[in-house]
Write an enzyme that holds these catalytic residues in place. Structure first.
Site, PDB file in Angstrom:
ATOM      1  N   GLY A 135       3.847  50.769  36.288  1.00 42.14           N
ATOM      2  CA  GLY A 135       4.839  49.713  36.219  1.00 42.14           C
ATOM      3  C   GLY A 135       6.205  50.324  35.975  1.00 42.14           C
ATOM      4  O   GLY A 135       6.330  51.346  35.295  1.00 42.14           O
ATOM      5  N   CYS A 136       7.262  49.718  36.531  1.00 41.46           N
ATOM      6  CA  CYS A 136       8.595  50.310  36.389  1.00 41.46           C
ATOM      7  C   CYS A 136       9.067  50.282  34.938  1.00 41.46           C
ATOM      8  O   CYS A 136       9.645  51.263  34.446  1.00 41.46           O
ATOM      9  CB  CYS A 136       9.591  49.607  37.302  1.00 41.46           C
ATOM     10  SG  CYS A 136       9.628  47.797  37.160  1.00 41.46           S
ATOM     11  N   ASN A 137       8.815  49.186  34.231  1.00 42.32           N
ATOM     12  CA  ASN A 137       9.171  49.127  32.814  1.00 42.32           C
ATOM     13  C   ASN A 137       8.326  50.105  32.006  1.00 42.32           C
ATOM     14  O   ASN A 137       8.818  50.779  31.094  1.00 42.32           O
ATOM     15  CB  ASN A 137       8.966  47.713  32.265  1.00 42.32           C
ATOM     16  CG  ASN A 137       9.833  46.683  32.942  1.00 42.32           C
ATOM     17  OD1 ASN A 137      10.958  46.966  33.327  1.00 42.32           O
ATOM     18  ND2 ASN A 137       9.314  45.471  33.097  1.00 42.32           N
TER      19      ASN A 137
END
EC number: 1.2.1.38
Length: 342
Positions: free
Chosen positions: A148-150
């Site tokens: 996930g980017c976060n």
């Protein structure tokens, strides 16, 4: 030797970013693009900025001949990739950009995504795609699950601190600001310009964001015991970028030293001098991560600030970095692009 590449789900933001990056990759050639709802269309009709590229037309996935494909990127929506990847040839290398294979535990997947996993055997096979921490496993993998980017942003700020034992594992807080492209390209009322512009708001607050599952999984694995962080993301009116403010208990100089030493030889991870803080504008459109550390007014506490481009290092760029390893290429091939400024 040039590797033949297919991109499944090429009509979304991450698919378009894959096309943009692979277009100048010296060892990759795009031979197939899928976009079921836009099958038959040229990519330039969907994304006019790609007009100058010679690209295949969009197809339905079942129309693609995978016999000549060396690796497929799967940029389909969450919960879609499971069935699609299960039907692909077993000898085909795949990098999945969705959330479908990030969590190793089927029970954890069901907890965070609200339904049983449809391909648990593939879930066990998948290698977590945080490149700088799993590159040996990625080299030999058939299926890699993009982070996930976060989750990637937070992990780049925190993982070396857990490894070095320089912070209190029971007091980690992540306050994160994310660009709107991370929410995808489909039409949503809260993403309309008039709804989003000139404001920012927290979302999935109170420990409900699904990327917490990745934090739990990865931090607990490193520590050898359960680790839970507090995490609240905020949607901001910028197209690209993530900025994570991470608050920890630990000596600020020791925190900075642990990060600087861990990332000293990494191509895409740069730790700034102590006291300097990064900005999302300085990594826009690139595969780079900038990390800064500063002391807090409370003695024995530090703040780590990490920034990356959610579409590049947070998704498509990291996917290509992983694909390079899987194909025996230089890990940074095709990714040494300077950020776009201003």
């Amino acid at each position: 030797m040039v590797q033949n590449i297919a991109i499944l789900g090429a009509s979304g933001y991450t698919g378009a970013e894959l096309v943009r990056l692979i277009a100048t990759h010296p060892a990759m050639r795009i031979v197939a693009l899928s976009g079921d709802r836009k099958a038959g269309m040229a990519m330039s009709e969907v994304f006019p900025f790609l007009r100058h590229l010679d690209l295949p037309r969009l197809q339905k996935i079942e129309e693609i001949d995978f016999s000549s494909v060396d690796l497929a990127f799967c940029a389909l929506p969450h919960a879609t990739s499971q069935a699609v990847i299960a039907d692909l040839p077993r000898d085909l290398k795949v990098v999945d950009l969705s959330a479908d294979f990030r969590l190793r535990d089927p029970a954890a997947y069901e907890t965070w995504y609200g339904k049983p996993h449809a391909a648990p055997e593939l879930q066990k096979e998948a290698v977590y795609g945080l490149t700088e921490f799993y590159r040996d496993e990625i080299r030999g993998a058939r299926l890699v699950a993009g982070t996930g980017c976060n989750a990637a942003t937070g992990q780049y700020a925190i993982r070396p601190l857990i490894e070095a034992g320089v912070i209190d594992l029971d007091d980690i807080l992540i306050d994160l600001k994310a660009g709107v492209s991370g929410a995808g390209r489909s039409l949503k009322e809260n993403l309309l310009h008039a709804e989003l512009s000139e404001g920012t708001h927290a979302y999935s607050a109170g420990g409900r964001h699904r990327h917490l599952g990745e934090f739990d999984q990865e931090f607990s694995k490193i520590a050898g015991r359960p680790v839970q962080v507090r995490f609240t993301p905020h949607l901001t009116p910028m197209n690209r970028g993530i900025l994570a403010n991470v608050y920890v208990k630990g000596d600020p100089q020791a925190v900075h030293r642990a990060l600087a030493e861990r990332y000293l030889t990494e191509t895409f991870l740069e730790v700034l001098p102590f006291g300097a803080l990064p900005s999302t504008r300085d990594i826009r459109g690139s595969n780079y991560v900038h990390i800064g550390v500063i002391g807090d007014r409370v003695p024995g506490c530090a703040m780590v600030v990490a920034v990356l481009d959610n579409l590049c290092k947070g998704s498509s760029g990291q996917a290509i970095q992983n694909a390079n390893l899987m194909l025996g290429l230089d890990e940074a091939e095709g990714l040494r692009l300077a950020p776009v400024f201003p």
